[in-house]
Design a protein around this motif. Structure first.
Motif, PDB file in Angstrom:
ATOM      1  N   ILE A 135     -10.237  -3.908  55.126  1.00  0.00           N
ATOM      2  CA  ILE A 135      -9.038  -4.050  56.055  1.00  0.00           C
ATOM      3  C   ILE A 135      -7.806  -4.919  55.731  1.00  0.00           C
ATOM      4  N   ARG A 136      -8.532  -6.392  55.239  1.00  0.00           N
ATOM      5  CA  ARG A 136      -7.835  -7.338  55.206  1.00  0.00           C
ATOM      6  C   ARG A 136      -7.061  -7.072  53.509  1.00  0.00           C
ATOM      7  N   VAL A 137      -7.473  -6.208  52.810  1.00  0.00           N
ATOM      8  CA  VAL A 137      -6.760  -6.140  51.334  1.00  0.00           C
ATOM      9  C   VAL A 137      -6.062  -4.893  51.489  1.00  0.00           C
ATOM     10  N   VAL A 138      -6.520  -3.846  52.316  1.00  0.00           N
ATOM     11  CA  VAL A 138      -5.611  -2.566  52.275  1.00  0.00           C
ATOM     12  C   VAL A 138      -4.230  -2.904  53.283  1.00  0.00           C
ATOM     13  N   TRP A 139      -4.455  -3.747  54.161  1.00  0.00           N
ATOM     14  CA  TRP A 139      -3.406  -4.113  55.078  1.00  0.00           C
ATOM     15  C   TRP A 139      -2.998  -5.632  54.999  1.00  0.00           C
ATOM     16  N   PRO A 140      -2.371  -5.816  53.652  1.00  0.00           N
ATOM     17  CA  PRO A 140      -2.121  -7.277  53.660  1.00  0.00           C
ATOM     18  C   PRO A 140      -1.029  -7.860  54.584  1.00  0.00           C
ATOM     19  N   GLU A 141       0.026  -7.037  55.176  1.00  0.00           N
ATOM     20  CA  GLU A 141       0.826  -7.568  56.254  1.00  0.00           C
ATOM     21  C   GLU A 141       0.283  -7.675  57.427  1.00  0.00           C
ATOM     22  N   PRO A 142       0.654  -8.783  58.176  1.00  0.00           N
ATOM     23  CA  PRO A 142      -0.131  -9.117  59.557  1.00  0.00           C
ATOM     24  C   PRO A 142       0.274  -8.037  60.476  1.00  0.00           C
ATOM     25  N   ALA A 143       1.244  -7.189  60.648  1.00  0.00           N
ATOM     26  CA  ALA A 143       1.727  -6.547  61.625  1.00  0.00           C
ATOM     27  C   ALA A 143       0.849  -5.126  61.494  1.00  0.00           C
ATOM     28  N   GLY A 144       0.635  -4.526  60.197  1.00  0.00           N
ATOM     29  CA  GLY A 144      -0.151  -3.485  59.991  1.00  0.00           C
ATOM     30  C   GLY A 144      -1.767  -3.938  60.217  1.00  0.00           C
ATOM     31  N   ARG A 145      -2.019  -5.085  59.737  1.00  0.00           N
ATOM     32  CA  ARG A 145      -3.408  -5.610  59.905  1.00  0.00           C
ATOM     33  C   ARG A 145      -3.767  -5.464  61.444  1.00  0.00           C
ATOM     34  N   ALA A 146      -2.869  -6.141  62.097  1.00  0.00           N
ATOM     35  CA  ALA A 146      -3.036  -6.258  63.555  1.00  0.00           C
ATOM     36  C   ALA A 146      -3.498  -4.786  64.205  1.00  0.00           C
ATOM     37  N   ARG A 147      -2.672  -3.825  63.878  1.00  0.00           N
ATOM     38  CA  ARG A 147      -2.800  -2.526  64.388  1.00  0.00           C
ATOM     39  C   ARG A 147      -4.169  -1.925  63.910  1.00  0.00           C
ATOM     40  N   ALA A 148      -4.285  -2.168  62.493  1.00  0.00           N
ATOM     41  CA  ALA A 148      -6.006  -1.526  62.307  1.00  0.00           C
ATOM     42  C   ALA A 148      -6.996  -2.296  62.796  1.00  0.00           C
ATOM     43  N   LEU A 149      -6.914  -3.391  62.784  1.00  0.00           N
ATOM     44  CA  LEU A 149      -7.915  -4.266  63.592  1.00  0.00           C
ATOM     45  C   LEU A 149      -8.080  -3.888  65.328  1.00  0.00           C
ATOM     46  N   GLY A 150      -6.797  -3.692  65.743  1.00  0.00           N
ATOM     47  CA  GLY A 150      -7.034  -3.344  67.067  1.00  0.00           C
ATOM     48  C   GLY A 150      -7.886  -1.877  67.066  1.00  0.00           C
ATOM     49  N   ILE A 151      -7.684  -0.824  66.283  1.00  0.00           N
ATOM     50  CA  ILE A 151      -8.213   0.252  66.256  1.00  0.00           C
ATOM     51  C   ILE A 151      -9.768   0.117  66.043  1.00  0.00           C
TER      52      ILE A 151
END
Length: 460
Positions: A135-151
């Motif tokens: 997740i950290r690598v595929v979503w490098p941008e904080p906003a996208g990573r936050a959404r992915a981590l929420g799911i």
């Protein structure tokens, strides 16, 4: 959310296209399997105890054998992902977890069951850090990573909903061995999806496998957890184990300090107040929540208040609110800020735990259910942002290490929560009084960690 990006392959390999939605589905299935594997065991503890004529202190090892191995090997699992490839280690973890679950279902003795649970912990130690690092690598941008981590975090809540409910029904209809089969379809599906969907990522960043550090770290964590679990039943053994833990961890720190940036766990990570605060808050949150998941179904069943299936259904408000709130946590962080969102979530749990302790024995379940619902909201607010703070505070090369460390904090908190609050429960005589005392203690720890989160995490 953009569905496709160009991501670097391992080493000098050319860039490869990544379908983000497919990746997220694959990772969510895997973490769902790992968490369901934990959740179903809590409902099976009493039937297993009756079947094998085991005491509560022995039954703790059905839960904690998994937790000890998981906590001890997380560092190695995260480093292996960074060095050898997160996809490869993810697949290995899923296969080990599947095989261990089958062994649990077929276990002819309590000792073999505990050993199989320990092997499942190994699978999770490989699987979960790899999923977070991806997740950290595929979503490098904080906003996208936050959404992915929420799911991703919502899958923890979904596991709490599916695990106890499905586990209770399966136990009542097929017996406790069948409960371990629940995760097999999930792990099998994650493997089948991972093969075509997950790209390979590796980044050694000058590091290599350091056997001495890994052995010292694993022994230190395992000895620490063992000492906590056995503190009440075997105080002498616990004291020896605690001394061994201190010695092993001191050796580990000395080795890592000498290796500098090439260390398995670069010690400069802990000079980052945000990272250290996230670690502490995560440990405190799981300390209380795993105590609830262990003690509340046990109390309901041992007092004759609810059977296994009904106890699983009664845990649903917590799980469902966790599922519903987690995907919204990124939006809450944007509006309230990281510090307020996380601190508020942990504070909600702190206030709800005493309500669970005093409400569970009542003839009317509504007070306990309301308190469980509040814990679900609190976990939904805090879990995803805490993971995001931890993995976002480091470079992508250290993603596996950061993911391992935040999960070490989570599992050490979980294991000590089961052990310490289980000891409080037993010391207070068990039953309703024991539950009330344990939940009051758990709430106090949560309140302290809410304060730590407030003072250490960034406002935005």
């Amino acid at each position: 959310m953009v569905d496709s990006i160009e991501a670097p392959g391992p080493g000098a390999h050319p860039a490869v296209p990544v379908r983000r939605r497919r990746v997220l589905v694959t990772l969510c299935l895997a973490v769902l399997a790992a968490q369901v594997d934990t959740a179903v065991v809590n409902l099976a503890v009493r039937p297993i105890g009756v079947y094998f004529s085991a005491r509560v202190d022995t039954l703790q090892w059905v839960v904690d054998s998994y937790n000890v191995v998981y906590a001890a090997l997380l560092l190695s699992g995260g480093l292996l992902g960074d060095l050898k490839g997160r996809r490869r280690i993810f697949l290995a973890g899923a296969v080990v977890l599947t095989a261990a679950s089958l062994a649990c279902a077929l276990a002819p003795s309590l000792g073999i069951l505990i050993a199989a649970r320990a092997t499942a912990g190994l699978g999770a130690a490989l699987l979960v850090p790899a999923s977070l690092a991806i997740i950290r690598v595929v979503w490098p941008e904080p906003a996208g990573r936050a959404r992915a981590l929420g799911i991703w975090a919502a899958c923890n809540g979904l596991a709490m909903a599916l695990g106890p409910t499905a586990g209770g029904v399966v136990i009542d209809s097929l017996g406790w061995p069948a409960v371990f089969m629940v995760v097999v379809p999930l792990t099998a599906a994650s493997v089948l999806l991972a093969l075509p969907s997950l790209p390979e990522f590796a980044d050694a960043a000058g590091r290599s496998l350091d056997t001495a550090a890994q052995v010292a770290g694993a022994c230190g964590l395992a000895a620490l957890v063992f000492a906590t679990v056995e503190a009440q039943g075997r105080p002498a053994a616990a004291a020896v184990s605690a001394v061994g833990a201190v010695a092993a961890l001191a050796i580990f720190v000395r080795i890592e300090r000498s290796r500098g940036h090439a260390a398995m766990v670069p010690l400069d990570l802990f000079s980052n107040g945000t990272f250290s605060g996230a670690m502490t808050a995560t440990a405190g949150m799981t300390f209380g929540m795993y105590g609830v998941l262990f003690l509340l179904p046990l109390t309901w069943q041992s007092t004759g208040r609810l059977d296994a299936a009904a106890a699983g259904i009664a845990l649903m408000p917590m799980a469902l609110l966790f599922v519903l709130v987690s995907p919204l946590s990124a939006r809450v962080v944007r509006r309230m800020g990281t510090r307020l969102a996380i601190s508020s979530g942990i504070a909600l749990i702190a206030g709800a735990l005493p309500g669970i302790g005093y409400g569970a024995p009542l003839g009317n379940l509504v007070p306990a259910e309301l308190a469980l619902a509040l814990t679900g909201v609190g976990m939904g607010l805090a879990t995803g942002p805490l993971m995001g703070v931890a993995v976002g505070a480091v470079t992508s090369a250290r993603a596996g290490t950061a993911a391992s460390l935040i999960n070490v904090a989570r599992m050490v908190g979980a294991t000590t929560g089961v052990a310490v609050l289980g000891a409080v429960y037993a010391a207070a005589g068990g039953g309703s009084y024991g539950l009330a005392a344990a939940m009051l203690a758990g709430g106090a720890v949560q309140a302290g960690c809410a304060g730590i989160a407030w003072f250490s995490l960034p406002a935005l």
